[in-house]
Design an enzyme around this catalytic site. Sequence first.
Site, PDB file in Angstrom:
ATOM      1  N   LYS A 228       0.836  -1.199   0.000  1.00  9.59           N
ATOM      2  CA  LYS A 228       0.000   0.000   0.000  1.00  9.59           C
ATOM      3  C   LYS A 228       0.877   1.256   0.000  1.00  9.59           C
ATOM      4  CE  LYS A 228      -1.732   2.165   3.490  1.00  9.59           C
ATOM      5  NZ  LYS A 228      -2.434   2.576   4.731  1.00  9.59           N
TER       6      LYS A 228
ATOM      7  N   ASP B 218      -6.523   0.977   1.102  1.00 13.37           N
ATOM      8  CA  ASP B 218      -6.589   1.232   2.541  1.00 13.37           C
ATOM      9  C   ASP B 218      -7.959   0.810   3.066  1.00 13.37           C
ATOM     10  OD1 ASP B 218      -8.365   3.217   1.777  1.00 13.37           O
ATOM     11  OD2 ASP B 218      -7.364   4.824   2.877  1.00 13.37           O
TER      12      ASP B 218
END
Length: 222
Positions: A127, A145
């Site tokens: 991420k 997320d």
Amino acid sequence: MASESKRHRIERMHDEYQILCEEFPAPACALHFTNPFELLTATILSAQTTDKRVNTVTPALFSCYPGPAELAAARVEDVEDIIRPLGFYHAKSRNIVAMAHDVHERFGDTVPHTMDELTSLPGVGRKTANVVLGNAFGVPGFPVDTHVIRVTGRLRWRTDWRSAHPDPVHIEREITACFPPEEWTDLSHRLILHGRATCHARKPDCAACPLNGTCPSAGIFG
């Protein structure tokens, strides 16, 4: 909606994304940064806290340690004093100092711009790497997320929407397969903005949601 075909789902995804484009015409990273190293550091710090809170401590952090060499030479205890308001400051301080050391020693003070190299750095997962790739280097990246997980699940953009513990890598691959690479970064931004503005975790504002007409989850939350 349970019998929705893949073709119809993808068409709906694009229709809904067009609405999000109208709602959020100029999406941008919420973290404040002036160069890739600052963004990389800020993104590591953003774990389990808000971007807004990270932005309150990074000016002092970057004033003291403006680049990889300076942060690599820092005492972890001194870094902890600066980032203490963020929580988990022991681990985060160790991570960003170790990351800076690797950027300094292995990459000559230049933040790398490939997924494999970025994720080889301490504290950097997929991420975080996607955030840096998309926002610092213009390389297509789709950060997944909690907002992205929640919104894509409620919209049933992904096949594992029923899963209580969905795999972010699977989400990334499934969603990006439906959109051109040049859209990936802004797609993530818009899903995050929609999650923050309307599709809240505990009580989404379905009545005011611009996707209310087609969202499979509309009306479920009372």
